[in-house]
Design a protein around this motif. Structure first.
Motif, short mmCIF file in Angstrom:
data_model
loop_
_atom_site.label_atom_id
_atom_site.label_comp_id
_atom_site.label_asym_id
_atom_site.label_seq_id
_atom_site.Cartn_x
_atom_site.Cartn_y
_atom_site.Cartn_z
N HIS A 130 1.42 4.26 7.24
CA HIS A 130 1.03 5.09 6.11
C HIS A 130 1.34 4.41 4.79
O HIS A 130 0.63 4.60 3.80
CB HIS A 130 1.70 6.47 6.21
CG HIS A 130 1.05 7.32 7.26
ND1 HIS A 130 1.40 7.26 8.60
CD2 HIS A 130 0.02 8.21 7.18
CE1 HIS A 130 0.63 8.09 9.29
NE2 HIS A 130 -0.22 8.66 8.46
N THR A 131 2.42 3.65 4.76
CA THR A 131 2.72 2.85 3.56
C THR A 131 3.22 1.49 4.01
O THR A 131 3.75 1.34 5.12
CB THR A 131 3.84 3.50 2.70
OG1 THR A 131 5.04 3.53 3.50
CG2 THR A 131 3.47 4.92 2.29
N ALA B 252 8.87 6.39 1.28
CA ALA B 252 8.52 6.89 2.61
C ALA B 252 9.60 6.49 3.62
O ALA B 252 9.94 7.27 4.52
CB ALA B 252 7.16 6.35 3.03
N SER C 92 0.86 -1.17 0.00
CA SER C 92 0.00 0.00 0.00
C SER C 92 0.90 1.22 0.00
O SER C 92 1.72 1.40 0.91
CB SER C 92 -0.89 -0.06 1.24
OG SER C 92 -1.28 1.22 1.64
N GLY C 93 0.81 2.02 -1.06
CA GLY C 93 1.62 3.24 -1.15
C GLY C 93 3.07 2.95 -1.49
O GLY C 93 3.46 1.80 -1.72
N ASP C 94 3.89 3.97 -1.53
CA ASP C 94 5.29 3.84 -1.89
C ASP C 94 6.15 3.75 -0.62
O ASP C 94 6.64 4.76 -0.11
CB ASP C 94 5.72 5.02 -2.76
CG ASP C 94 7.13 4.83 -3.33
OD1 ASP C 94 7.85 3.92 -2.86
OD2 ASP C 94 7.50 5.60 -4.23
#
Ligand code: FAD
Ligand code: SF4
Lengths: 333, 726
Positions: free
Chosen positions: B323-324, B160, B154-156
């Protein structure tokens, strides 16, 4: 099916005769806690069992004379709980109460205890078996050398075998200069405990100074003041019910606050119960201080030869001995 | 009502167990029983060139010696050991001359007595053509799979992580572990009433019976699986064993009942175990400790032939509000027996690695480890975005911290010292386990005499599932527990799901409850009026009917009636953790206090406090026992257990209970347990989530973190032993 004869002897003489009459493949059996185990592992394959668990008077514990006498048939539990032994010779009582489990100590004898065999996993592995082992099959090699040797000895090893002598009681007896009383077809003899255990050398399958058919009748321990200032410290992979990684039996004879004579033996680290004379000498005429105790611990391992995974036993053994010296020393204060 | 359910009620079968009357699979009194013993392979890989059974044949009492030549028609199906449902995977020993792991059975000796069977087995001589092998993932012939087994992201996360103020990049190693339930694995096969009955302590009687029938080419209806009690399963008994089909086939060929109790030394090789695994954990956080990135790569050591998944990555991203995230799980294949599920199979090693890494992060950020976890609490899943059906992890942490007096902790290692000079360390860690359910078919019959009979899916492995069923029936029907017959674990009574994955209670409690409610409804139809306060059987008696029976199919959320068909055919089918509208997990927080002796580095776990969110607590007594047991496993994992392999030989060297070190009583200090006890009605009508596995998740990490707090030593492998701290 493999048959097994079994006789129960009433006297030492009867036992020796029964053993001789049975010939090849005879074994004495006392508590059976070692022998049955080795039978299940396929290490022992006796054809005749001579049961000596109920020999008349064999469980005698006599603390009244100049020596402590323990009949070979006395139970580990009974010796461990004997009041005089606990009060005046804690090293002996503790070496027994820290061994095995209560159930085993209720079955096992202090004589059979002397003859227990190594816990080297290659030696014991009967389940999927077939590891090279000079103790099991002389000349087959030693799988422990170059293998998983975390539990192996660092003192007294040879190129044929590095197996640890497993017992706790023999270590305490070694510190206390005990004598093994033996009766055989040719009569009685006494063997100092220091001579009872052999180094592995080229013949690791020969472990004890006792001939086939001979019976251990008892163990005598000279009485000494040092007994009161004694302890058995055992360090293992869990808090109970395990063999020693390192252990130390220490008894101190004191002159005021100086050590007159230290008696020290080590377990868990050597191929036989290990008398640590260098450590004893170093303590001579010294007071009991942590740094001296640790120096004695280090001296005991000066000749240690570790394998791949057991080098920690050198430091652990030294510290275990140092702690035991401090504990024994504190007892007199 | 809640009062009633969480009552500290004794187990319904406690009495018969204590009296030794509970008959386990190997205790069945069967006339004319023959005894079997296996001959284990003494090579790790190769072929059998010849088997000389002459000496064994001559052992008095030996009836027959089976080799691969007798069993070549046995089919290795997706139900076989190691296949894990996948065609083309799995290995059934003795169906060919091929040896794929040390210790696998190469011959089966059947005799009149156990002694003759053992002696016969020892007398069988096998000549092998050994082949080169590797038994550890570090060794030369180990083969990494090209593709990851699982991935989640999920996300990079890389970006991050690179930009984070605080970064942790560590690798943790988890050893091989063995379940060692006290009940050895036994198989007894007997023709009774025209069917082949297989008695085996198993967690999966239906899959087991159906699978065996398939391997033997029998009609499934001709074979019945019976698992009366299971003396500890923990995942080791959740499928067909290497021995099962061999014993069943021997009984079929001899037309006589045959029993094999596999010795423990061989079970270390034939039965399942938790595989070794490596875990690289990277965590990135900002100055306030907010988790910006989690990157988690794991490698697991499998056999050459199994279909056992590597699923370490499933739970860690759900623990906190990352967050990621980026995770992948890989497999390396070596020449060993197939690993498998062992209590919290991947959740435990994953929580060990990631929760220890969290401790390292707390130190890097300069935050209290409890505060760091609270600051990253989340109510929805970072991967799917779905909310959790219920999550009281913050409550677990807060209550646990209070019970444990966490405020004593000093961040500097070694700052707390006991009176005897021991270093005191305090550690915390959390865990989660998916909320799963499975289908059940339940038949409930009430007799006018007051007797009540229930047949449903489920296996009693000591976890107290009978007591859970009883609790629901007592609550809804007010039946007398002494007049209650509970039939579980027997395909002759009801189709049996696999009781594993902590879905037993969450499946069987709603099943028993809805059957009881349906029975009330039907009774009121019969009586023509709403039920009164009188005992239900008295009301039934008044209708002049001797008994009333209802059958209910319970279908878990998000599934349809097809799942019942699958259950009948023995195909495992479970739900969770993802449901249409939410994600479901149980949660737990563990706090551990260790004392480390300075001179000898012995670690003693003085106290553990564990607070769990498992939905509604069905029975306080069995629930507390589950958690204590899980914590003991965690302590064992942290400080004691490891299956050890000599790379020159393969196999497990410390293959008995003397050398495979598990904790003894003297190793265990106080374990204080509490529960949030909030029902999760989104998941099911009983409001229960699982407990058996989440109990151990995070427990080892709490101990390891406490060891760090005491000593300042980050030991990144298990178990932590004396030599690591000297
Ligand atoms: C699980 C387990 C854990 C253990 N843990 C420990 C431990 O931590 N520390 C420890 O020190 N020990 C430990 N032991 C070993 C235990 O102390 C010994 O097995 C026991 O002392 C042996 O005594 P026994 O009477 O049962 O001997 P037996 O098994 O009867 O005999 C042992 C051997 O001695 C011979 N023998 C016996 N008595 C005599 C005699 N009077 N004369 C000549 N030969 C004789 C027998 O022929 C046999 O070869 C453990 C044992 C087990 C099974
Ligand atoms: S150390 Fe001794 S007992 Fe162990 S394998 Fe080598 S020879 Fe055998």
């Amino acid at each position: 099916m493999r048959s097994l004869s079994y006789v129960q002897a009433k006297t030492v003489r009867e036992a020796i005769e029964a053993y001789a009459a049975a010939g090849e493949g005879a074994r004495y059996i006392a508590g059976g806690t070692t022998l049955y185990d080795l039978m299940k592992l396929g290490v022992e394959r006796p054809a005749h069992l001579v049961d000596i668990a109920s020999l008349e008077g064999a469980d005698r514990i006599d603390t009244s004379g100049d020596v402590l006498f323990f009949g070979a048939g006395a139970l580990m539990a009974d010796v461990a709980e004997n009041d005089v032994v606990r009060r005046d010779y804690p090293v002996l009582a503790e070496s027994l109460s820290k061994a095995a489990s209560q159930q085993l100590r209720n079955m096992a004898t202090v004589g059979g205890n002397l003859l227990q065999r190594t816990r080297c996993p290659y030696f014991r592995n009967g389940a999927i078996g077939a590891y090279p082992c000079n103790k099991r099959a002389p000349g087959s090699g030693c799988a422990a050398i170059g293998g998983l040797d975390r539990g192996q000895a660092v003192l007294g090893i040879s190129n044929a075998c590095t197996a640890v002598s497993p017992g706790d009681w023999p270590v305490a007896l070694t510190a206390m200069d005990a004598t093994v009383e033996i009766q055989g077809p040719a009569g009685p003899r006494s063997v100092p405990i220091a001579e009872f255990y052999r180094l592995p050398g080229d013949t690791p399958h020969l472990e004890f100074e006792i001939e086939a058919g001979e019976i251990v009748t008892g163990i005598s321990v000279p009485k000494t003041e040092a007994g009161r200032n004694s302890t058995y410290l055992k360090v293992r992979d869990r808090e109970s019910y395990a063999f020693a990684l390192a252990s130390a039996a220490v008894a101190l004879a004191m002159d005021g606050d100086h050590i007159r004579q230290a008696n020290i033996a080590l377990g868990g680290v050597a191929t036989r119960p290990w008398r640590a004379r260098e450590a004893e000498a170093l303590l001579n005429l010294r007071t009991i201080e942590p740094d001296i105790a640790l120096a004695a611990g280090r001296a005991a391992f000066a000749d240690a030869r570790p394998g791949e995974h057991n080098a920690f036993k050198i430091e652990l053994g030294a510290r275990t001995l140092a702690d035991a010296i401090m504990t024994a020393g504190r007892k007199m204060q | 009502m809640t009062q009633e359910r969480t009552a500290d009620r004794p187990r319904v079968d406690a009495y018969e167990k204590v009296l030794g009357r509970a008959l386990y699979a190997a205790d069945q009194p069967i006339a004319g029983l023959l005894h079997a013993m296996t001959v284990p392979a003494t090579i790790a890989k190769g072929r059998i060139e010849a088997i000389d059974a002459t000496a064994a044949q001559n052992v008095r009492g030996v009836v027959r010696i089976f080799t691969h030549e007798d069993f070549s028609q046995i089919k290795t199906t997706p139900a076989a050991r190691g296949a894990y449902g996948q065609p083309g995977k799995g290995h059934q020993p003795m169906t060919s001359p091929v040896v794929r792991h040390r210790g696998e059975p190469v011959a089966l000796v059947v005799a009149d007595t156990l002694e003759a069977a053992i002696e016969g087995a020892e007398a069988v001589k096998v000549r092998y053509a050994p082949e080169p092998f590797s038994a550890r993932m570090e060794d030369e012939l180990a083969s990494p799979e090209a593709q990851p087994d699982r991935q989640l992201s999920s996300g990079d996360a890389e970006a991050a992580f690179a930009a984070a103020d605080h970064r942790i990049d560590v690798e943790y190693l988890h050893p091989q572990q063995h379940h060692n339930p006290i009940e050895l694995i036994s198989t007894t096969a007997a023709f009774e009433d025209g069917e082949l009955r297989i008695y085996e302590g198993t967690q999966a009687a239906s899959a087991f019976a159906g699978g065996l029938a398939g391997m033997m080419g029998l009609e499934p209806t001709r074979l019945r699986g019976v698992s009366p009690y299971t003396g500890g399963g923990f995942g080791q008994k959740n499928g067909i064993q290497e021995q099962s089909v061999l014993v069943a086939s021997a009984a079929a060929l001899l037309r006589r009942p045959v029993k094999l109790v596999m010795p423990r030394g061989q079970l270390f090789h034939t039965a399942s175990y938790r595989p070794r695994s490596r875990h690289r954990v990277r965590l990135g956080a900002d100055g306030q400790g907010r988790l910006l990135a989690g990157l988690y790569e794991t490698v697991q050591q499998n056999s050459r032939y199994d279909g056992f998944a590597c699923d370490h990555g499933a739970n860690p991203p759900r623990m906190y509000g990352y967050h990621t995230w980026q995770g992948n799980d890989r497999i390396v294949r070596v020449d060993t027996q197939t690993p498998g599920h062992q209590r919290a199979p991947h959740e435990h090693p994953a929580s060990y690695a990631t929760e220890c890494a969290m401790d390292e992060l707390a130190e890097a950020v300069g935050m209290d480890p409890v505060e760091l976890r609270l600051a990253n609490d989340a109510q929805s899943d970072p991967i799917t975005g779905k909310p959790y059906s219920s999550r009281h992890l913050a409550g677990c942490l807060r209550r646990g911290a209070e019970m444990f007096d966490w405020s004593r902790r000093i961040a500097d290692p070694g700052a707390l010292v006991a009176d005897n000079g021991d270093l005191i360390g305090l550690g915390v860690a959390c865990g989660s386990y998916k909320g799963s359910m499975t289908a059940t078919v339940t038949t409930l019959r009430l007799f006018a005499s007051g007797r009540c009979e229930i047949a449903t899916s489920g296996h009693e492995m000591g976890q107290g599932i009978r007591s859970v069923i009883a609790a629901e029936l007592i609550e809804i029907l007010g039946v007398d527990p002494a007049k209650l017959d509970i039939h579980i674990g027997d395909t002759g009574h009801a189709p049996q799901h696999i009781t594993a994955g902590s879905w037993g209670t969450g499946s069987v409690a709603p099943a028993a409850r809805s059957a009881a409610m349906k029975l009330r409804e039907e009774l009121s139809v019969l009586t023509g009026a709403p039920l009164s306060e009188e005992p239900v059987h008295v009301q039934l008696a008044r209708t002049r009917r001797p008994s009333l029976e209802v059958t209910v199919n319970t279908i878990p959320l998000g599934k349809d009636a097809q799942i019942i068909e699958q259950l009948r055919r023995g195909i495992p089918s479970t739900t969770g953790p993802e449901y249409p509208d939410f994600m479901a997990f149980s949660w737990i927080a563990h706090f551990a206090e260790v004392h480390v002796e300075r001179s000898t580095a012995r670690v003693r776990v003085k106290r553990v406090v564990s607070v769990a969110d498992c939905g509604r607590v069905m029975n306080r007594r069995t629930a507390e026992s589950q958690v204590r047991g899980g914590v003991v496993w965690g302590i064992g994992a942290a400080l004691r257990e490891a299956g050890e392999t000599d790379p020159r030989f393969g196999g497990v060297l410390n293959n008995d209970l003397a050398e495979y070190v598990v904790p003894v009583n003297a190793d265990i200090g106080a374990i204080d347990v509490d529960f949030i006890d909030q029902p999760d009605f989104k998941l099911n009508m009983s409001g229960v989530k699982g407990l058996g596995e989440v109990a151990m998740v995070g427990a080892a990490a709490a101990v390891v973190n406490a060891v760090y707090n005491a000593t300042g030593r980050r030991i990144r492998h298990l178990p932590i032993r004396i030599e690591d701290l000297l």
